[in-house]
Design a protein around this motif. Structure first.
Motif, PDB file in Angstrom:
ATOM      1  N   LYS A 119      47.259  35.227  36.880  1.00 57.97           N
ATOM      2  CA  LYS A 119      46.669  36.264  35.919  1.00 57.97           C
ATOM      3  C   LYS A 119      45.400  36.426  35.731  1.00 57.97           C
ATOM      4  CE  LYS A 119      51.076  36.140  33.182  1.00 57.97           C
ATOM      5  NZ  LYS A 119      52.065  35.567  34.097  1.00 57.97           N
ATOM      6  N   LEU A 120      44.667  35.327  35.949  1.00 57.73           N
ATOM      7  CA  LEU A 120      43.026  35.282  35.864  1.00 57.73           C
ATOM      8  C   LEU A 120      42.651  36.216  37.067  1.00 57.73           C
ATOM      9  CD1 LEU A 120      42.400  31.566  35.606  1.00 57.73           C
ATOM     10  CD2 LEU A 120      41.727  33.087  33.854  1.00 57.73           C
ATOM     11  N   ALA A 121      43.219  36.104  38.204  1.00 55.23           N
ATOM     12  CA  ALA A 121      42.680  36.783  39.194  1.00 55.23           C
ATOM     13  C   ALA A 121      42.807  38.374  39.041  1.00 55.23           C
ATOM     14  CB  ALA A 121      43.338  36.537  40.594  1.00 55.23           C
ATOM     15  N   GLU A 122      44.095  38.745  38.483  1.00 57.63           N
ATOM     16  CA  GLU A 122      44.557  40.141  38.103  1.00 57.63           C
ATOM     17  C   GLU A 122      43.587  40.687  37.112  1.00 57.63           C
ATOM     18  OE1 GLU A 122      48.136  42.864  36.459  1.00 57.63           O
ATOM     19  OE2 GLU A 122      48.423  40.754  36.786  1.00 57.63           O
ATOM     20  N   ASP A 168      40.459  39.571  36.334  1.00 56.00           N
ATOM     21  CA  ASP A 168      39.204  39.654  36.934  1.00 56.00           C
ATOM     22  C   ASP A 168      38.694  40.983  37.716  1.00 56.00           C
ATOM     23  OD1 ASP A 168      36.676  38.083  37.073  1.00 56.00           O
ATOM     24  OD2 ASP A 168      37.109  37.961  39.363  1.00 56.00           O
ATOM     25  N   ARG A 169      39.751  41.643  37.962  1.00 61.95           N
ATOM     26  CA  ARG A 169      39.537  42.871  38.883  1.00 61.95           C
ATOM     27  C   ARG A 169      38.831  44.072  37.962  1.00 61.95           C
ATOM     28  NH1 ARG A 169      44.319  41.385  41.868  1.00 61.95           N
ATOM     29  NH2 ARG A 169      45.738  42.454  40.570  1.00 61.95           N
ATOM     30  N   GLY A 170      39.110  43.960  36.626  1.00 62.55           N
ATOM     31  CA  GLY A 170      38.648  44.833  35.755  1.00 62.55           C
ATOM     32  C   GLY A 170      38.041  44.451  34.463  1.00 62.55           C
ATOM     33  N   GLY A 171      37.870  43.084  34.409  1.00 66.54           N
ATOM     34  CA  GLY A 171      37.544  42.310  33.018  1.00 66.54           C
ATOM     35  C   GLY A 171      35.749  41.791  33.092  1.00 66.54           C
ATOM     36  N   ASP A 172      35.076  42.607  33.506  1.00 62.28           N
ATOM     37  CA  ASP A 172      33.649  42.272  33.673  1.00 62.28           C
ATOM     38  C   ASP A 172      33.127  42.288  32.208  1.00 62.28           C
ATOM     39  OD1 ASP A 172      33.553  42.281  36.327  1.00 62.28           O
ATOM     40  OD2 ASP A 172      32.803  44.176  36.820  1.00 62.28           O
TER      41      ASP A 172
END
Length: 399
Positions: free
Chosen positions: A169-172, A174-178
């Motif tokens: 869930k963190l990796a997912e 991270d793809r759009g959570g800058d």
């Protein structure tokens, strides 16, 4: 149509679902106590003989300890029975400061801050931090869940104690959570299962994604190394950004605390609404918690508790029960809701108070008796509890 509230209908609905609860007054906080049925608005009538209490969170048995009681009485005489105002007005006393210094020393942090309750602490911390995203264990306490709601944070729930699911869930995200602020939140000891969060792995994940980690030590404070919690047992004080806990369980008082950096405490004392707009913790409660923490750090009570836990777990497994977890909380899984409540009633008839826990508090099919021993239970009381469980099991047809 009116615009009021039909509370009788709501209660009737709970009754029909088998979810209605009643207050059960106890005469005193101790390993054994007399209990009474719910008196509604009247005085409780304690007519029955004393029952053994294996259902309290007073794990070290310090609520009835004279040293703790004397500390509370002295604070009441010398400081007052109540703080009289918010800590930011005139409710900040030397008693509060002594407690906060003791907590910070025990938890290995720069500062600590005490709140009026554990619930107020979690709600206050989460709303004051105002994270963009909270990653929350599926079995976190209700106060964490409510704090996430009040904070307006997007809450991502990960499977209980499942670091692989959290990592995914963190990796997912991270793809759009800058640029987002992330907070990973977990209980350390879970109150219904008695299991322990994988704090080291959670710390690794928080570090990998530059997120903060918050750990609720409500059911661990006072029971581990030098009076600390699981964070101290695992040597993680410098990796957990927010250490939260309560004063109302092993420390036998009232209130909650946060331990962390100087900046964290200063921020919370200015922004956490449940701190800013609440009267300060009552001085007798603060003094009692300080003395209880001193006793917990000495270690004798802790060692006695763990000896009792080991004997109870062994005895329960000998009776054929599934006992979950690895802590002082011993969930005896029965499964069926009706069987669980019947077993709890049979125990009470045999002088043991250990209420049944049923859905929605726990998942369907996992109803249980939640045993919580105290360090002040005697060996004979422990054996009496085990005998009662064996007899009650046979009576309800579980064995």
């Amino acid at each position: 149509m009116g615009h009021g509230f039909d509370l009788s209908a709501r209660l009737a609905e709970r009754e029909a679902k088998g979810l209605r609860r009643e207050l059960t007054p106890v005469e005193r906080v101790a390993p054994s106590s007399r209990v009474a049925p719910d008196p509604k608005g009247g005085e409780p009538a304690f007519d029955d003989p004393s029952a053994l209490v294996f259902a309290a969170n007073d794990y070290l048995g310090l609520a009835a300890d004279e040293r703790v009681q004397d500390a509370a009485a002295r604070a009441a005489r010398e400081v007052g029975t109540g703080a009289g105002a918010s800590r930011l007005v005139t409710g900040d006393t030397p008693v509060h400061r002594r407690l906060e210094r003791a907590i910070a020393e025990t938890k290995g942090t720069e500062r600590a801050l005490v709140f009026s309750s554990g619930y107020a602490t979690n709600v206050g911390v989460l709303t004051a931090l105002a994270p963009d995203v909270v990653f929350s264990d599926a079995l976190n306490h209700a106060s964490v869940i409510d704090g996430c709601r009040f904070a307006g944070a997007e809450t991502v729930v990960y499977d209980h104690c499942d670091t692989a699911d959290l990592a995914a869930k963190l990796a997912e995200r991270d793809r759009g959570g800058d640029g987002e602020s992330w907070l990973v939140v977990t209980d350390s000891v879970f109150s219904m299962d008695g299991d322990v969060a994988p704090l080291s792995e959670l710390s690794d994940l928080a570090d990998e994604y530059d997120a903060w980690l918050m750990v609720d030590e409500a059911h661990a404070t006072g029971l581990y190394d030098d009076g600390g919690g699981i964070v101290q047992r695992e040597g993680l004080a410098d990796r957990v950004d927010v250490q939260m806990g309560t004063l109302s369980k092993a420390l036998a008082a009232q209130g909650g605390y946060v331990a962390g950096s100087e900046a964290l405490v200063e921020h919370l004392s200015n922004v956490a609404r449940s701190f800013v707009f609440s009267t300060g913790l009552a001085p007798p409660a603060a003094a009692a918690a300080t003395r209880a923490l001193e006793i917990a750090r000495e270690g004798d009570r802790r060692r006695r508790l763990w000896d009792i836990v080991a004997r109870l777990r062994e005895g329960l497994e000998d009776l054929g029960y599934e006992v979950r977890g690895s802590t002082q909380i011993l969930p005896v899984v029965v499964g069926d809701r009706a069987d669980t409540m019947a077993l709890a009633e049979c125990l009470r008839e045999r002088g043991v108070l250990a209420p049944g826990i049923r859905p929605p508090t726990v998942p369907e099919g996992t109803s249980r008796i939640r045993l919580a021993p105290m360090a002040t239970h005697t060996d004979e009381q422990v054996e009496q509890c085990l005998r009662a469980l064996g007899e009650a099991s046979r009576e309800v047809g579980r064995r």
